[in-house]
Design a protein around this motif. Structure first.
Motif, PDB file in Angstrom:
ATOM      1  N   LYS A 220      -6.383  -5.326  10.065  1.00 43.01           N
ATOM      2  CA  LYS A 220      -6.992  -4.103  10.302  1.00 43.01           C
ATOM      3  C   LYS A 220      -6.356  -3.466   9.547  1.00 43.01           C
ATOM      4  N   ASN A 221      -6.717  -2.549   8.235  1.00 39.47           N
ATOM      5  CA  ASN A 221      -5.857  -0.821   8.467  1.00 39.47           C
ATOM      6  C   ASN A 221      -5.886  -0.319   8.818  1.00 39.47           C
ATOM      7  N   MET A 222      -5.821   0.073  10.114  1.00 40.40           N
ATOM      8  CA  MET A 222      -6.377   1.663  10.667  1.00 40.40           C
ATOM      9  C   MET A 222      -5.740   2.584  10.174  1.00 40.40           C
ATOM     10  N   GLY A 223      -4.150   2.179   8.781  1.00 39.88           N
ATOM     11  CA  GLY A 223      -3.495   3.691   8.773  1.00 39.88           C
ATOM     12  C   GLY A 223      -4.073   4.555   7.346  1.00 39.88           C
ATOM     13  N   ALA A 224      -4.239   5.675   7.009  1.00 40.21           N
ATOM     14  CA  ALA A 224      -4.168   6.528   5.652  1.00 40.21           C
ATOM     15  C   ALA A 224      -3.382   5.679   4.419  1.00 40.21           C
ATOM     16  N   SER A 225      -3.017   4.547   4.694  1.00 40.75           N
ATOM     17  CA  SER A 225      -2.265   4.496   2.929  1.00 40.75           C
ATOM     18  C   SER A 225      -2.687   2.908   2.725  1.00 40.75           C
ATOM     19  N   GLU A 226      -2.194   2.048   1.706  1.00 41.37           N
ATOM     20  CA  GLU A 226      -2.346   0.893   1.108  1.00 41.37           C
ATOM     21  C   GLU A 226      -1.341  -0.238   2.696  1.00 41.37           C
ATOM     22  N   LEU A 227      -1.570  -1.104   2.289  1.00 34.43           N
ATOM     23  CA  LEU A 227      -1.196  -1.825   3.727  1.00 34.43           C
ATOM     24  C   LEU A 227      -0.967  -3.626   2.933  1.00 34.43           C
ATOM     25  N   CYS A 228       0.300  -4.213   3.102  1.00 30.07           N
ATOM     26  CA  CYS A 228       0.120  -5.445   2.227  1.00 30.07           C
ATOM     27  C   CYS A 228       0.131  -6.778   3.982  1.00 30.07           C
ATOM     28  N   LEU A 229      -0.524  -7.671   3.521  1.00 29.23           N
ATOM     29  CA  LEU A 229      -0.786  -8.764   4.806  1.00 29.23           C
ATOM     30  C   LEU A 229       0.052  -9.796   3.458  1.00 29.23           C
ATOM     31  N   PHE A 230       1.443 -10.164   4.105  1.00 28.13           N
ATOM     32  CA  PHE A 230       2.456 -10.936   3.581  1.00 28.13           C
ATOM     33  C   PHE A 230       2.401 -12.291   3.829  1.00 28.13           C
ATOM     34  N   ILE A 231       1.682 -13.070   3.298  1.00 24.13           N
ATOM     35  CA  ILE A 231       1.681 -14.695   3.699  1.00 24.13           C
ATOM     36  C   ILE A 231       2.394 -15.195   2.961  1.00 24.13           C
ATOM     37  N   GLU A 232       3.342 -16.453   3.848  1.00 22.00           N
ATOM     38  CA  GLU A 232       4.753 -17.297   4.084  1.00 22.00           C
ATOM     39  C   GLU A 232       4.363 -18.239   4.379  1.00 22.00           C
ATOM     40  N   PRO A 233       4.810 -19.509   3.276  1.00 23.27           N
ATOM     41  CA  PRO A 233       5.724 -19.636   2.961  1.00 23.27           C
ATOM     42  C   PRO A 233       6.136 -19.334   1.634  1.00 23.27           C
TER      43      PRO A 233
ATOM     44  N   ASP B  25     -11.681 -11.568   2.564  1.00 25.22           N
ATOM     45  CA  ASP B  25     -12.221 -10.349   3.026  1.00 25.22           C
ATOM     46  C   ASP B  25     -13.557  -9.593   4.409  1.00 25.22           C
ATOM     47  N   ALA B  26     -13.933  -8.855   3.999  1.00 31.07           N
ATOM     48  CA  ALA B  26     -15.337  -8.810   5.518  1.00 31.07           C
ATOM     49  C   ALA B  26     -16.446  -9.554   5.376  1.00 31.07           C
ATOM     50  N   ASP B  27     -16.945  -9.989   4.052  1.00 36.40           N
ATOM     51  CA  ASP B  27     -18.138 -10.161   3.392  1.00 36.40           C
ATOM     52  C   ASP B  27     -17.468 -12.167   3.902  1.00 36.40           C
TER      53      ASP B  27
ATOM     54  N   ASP C   3      -7.571 -13.915  -3.498  1.00 37.26           N
ATOM     55  CA  ASP C   3      -6.459 -14.348  -4.471  1.00 37.26           C
ATOM     56  C   ASP C   3      -5.621 -13.385  -3.720  1.00 37.26           C
ATOM     57  N   CYS C   4      -4.181 -14.733  -4.217  1.00 36.18           N
ATOM     58  CA  CYS C   4      -2.211 -13.405  -4.073  1.00 36.18           C
ATOM     59  C   CYS C   4      -3.005 -12.287  -4.986  1.00 36.18           C
ATOM     60  N   GLY C   5      -2.156 -11.241  -5.089  1.00 37.87           N
ATOM     61  CA  GLY C   5      -2.249 -10.121  -5.842  1.00 37.87           C
ATOM     62  C   GLY C   5      -3.655  -9.177  -5.124  1.00 37.87           C
ATOM     63  N   HIS C   6      -4.500  -9.715  -4.603  1.00 35.45           N
ATOM     64  CA  HIS C   6      -5.394  -8.464  -4.618  1.00 35.45           C
ATOM     65  C   HIS C   6      -4.905  -7.481  -4.256  1.00 35.45           C
ATOM     66  N   GLN C   7      -5.839  -6.641  -4.894  1.00 32.87           N
ATOM     67  CA  GLN C   7      -5.447  -5.012  -5.061  1.00 32.87           C
ATOM     68  C   GLN C   7      -4.027  -4.821  -4.978  1.00 32.87           C
ATOM     69  N   ARG C   8      -3.219  -5.251  -5.470  1.00 32.61           N
ATOM     70  CA  ARG C   8      -1.872  -4.409  -5.821  1.00 32.61           C
ATOM     71  C   ARG C   8      -2.024  -3.305  -6.352  1.00 32.61           C
ATOM     72  N   PRO C   9      -1.389  -2.815  -5.908  1.00 26.45           N
ATOM     73  CA  PRO C   9      -1.116  -1.417  -6.516  1.00 26.45           C
ATOM     74  C   PRO C   9       0.279  -1.383  -7.721  1.00 26.45           C
ATOM     75  N   PRO C  10      -0.546  -1.088  -8.878  1.00 24.81           N
ATOM     76  CA  PRO C  10       0.027  -0.936 -10.191  1.00 24.81           C
ATOM     77  C   PRO C  10       1.710  -0.269  -9.866  1.00 24.81           C
ATOM     78  N   ARG C  11       1.752   0.267  -9.434  1.00 25.05           N
ATOM     79  CA  ARG C  11       3.215   0.903  -9.145  1.00 25.05           C
ATOM     80  C   ARG C  11       4.228  -0.602  -8.590  1.00 25.05           C
ATOM     81  N   LEU C  12       3.616  -1.764  -8.382  1.00 24.40           N
ATOM     82  CA  LEU C  12       3.870  -3.231  -7.864  1.00 24.40           C
ATOM     83  C   LEU C  12       4.232  -3.972  -9.325  1.00 24.40           C
ATOM     84  N   ALA C  13       2.940  -3.931 -10.057  1.00 22.51           N
ATOM     85  CA  ALA C  13       3.001  -4.764 -11.341  1.00 22.51           C
ATOM     86  C   ALA C  13       4.252  -5.613 -11.684  1.00 22.51           C
ATOM     87  N   ASN C  14       4.312  -6.554 -12.444  1.00 23.70           N
ATOM     88  CA  ASN C  14       5.297  -7.076 -13.250  1.00 23.70           C
ATOM     89  C   ASN C  14       5.442  -5.591 -14.402  1.00 23.70           C
ATOM     90  N   PRO C  15       6.092  -5.024 -14.620  1.00 24.13           N
ATOM     91  CA  PRO C  15       6.563  -4.446 -16.246  1.00 24.13           C
ATOM     92  C   PRO C  15       6.479  -4.972 -17.457  1.00 24.13           C
TER      93      PRO C  15
END
Length: 100
Positions: free
Chosen positions: A9-22, A78-80, A85-97
């Motif tokens: 759960k994101n308890m912060g004030a900005s977006e948080l990345c959940l990064f799943i390996e491998p 999600d909570a529901d 899918d991978c990339g869910h809600q990825r910020p536009p600033r991180l999208a591939n140019p």
């Protein structure tokens, strides 16, 4: 919550990345959102290895806690209970140019 599932759960004030390996799959939580990660296959005992850095939680899943048995097929919901899918809600600033 099943033993082989891990909530985040994101308890912060900005977006948080959940990064799943491998595979390096990223899922982005907005403030207040909660996701759950677990194995695709039910009935296996999964242990989670987590690493926390600024704005990111990296998770490895291991069958029976054995680092030689990496769980390759996992799901993030999600909570529901909706599968994400991978990339869910990825910020536009991180999208591939655009290469053009």
């Amino acid at each position: 919550m099943a033993r082989s599932r891990m909530p985040a759960k994101n308890m912060g004030a900005s977006e948080l990345c959940l990064f799943i390996e491998p595979y390096g799959e990223d899922y982005w939580l907005n403030p207040g959102e909660a996701f759950t990660v677990g194995p695709e296959t039910e009935g296996i005992d999964v242990w989670f290895d987590t690493y926390v850095s600024t704005d990111c939680i990296t998770v490895w899943l291991y069958e029976d806690g054995d680092p030689a048995k990496v769980v390759l097929d996992c799901v993030v919901v999600d909570a529901d209970g909706t599968r994400l899918d991978c990339g869910h809600q990825r910020p536009p600033r991180l999208a591939n140019p655009d290469p053009a």
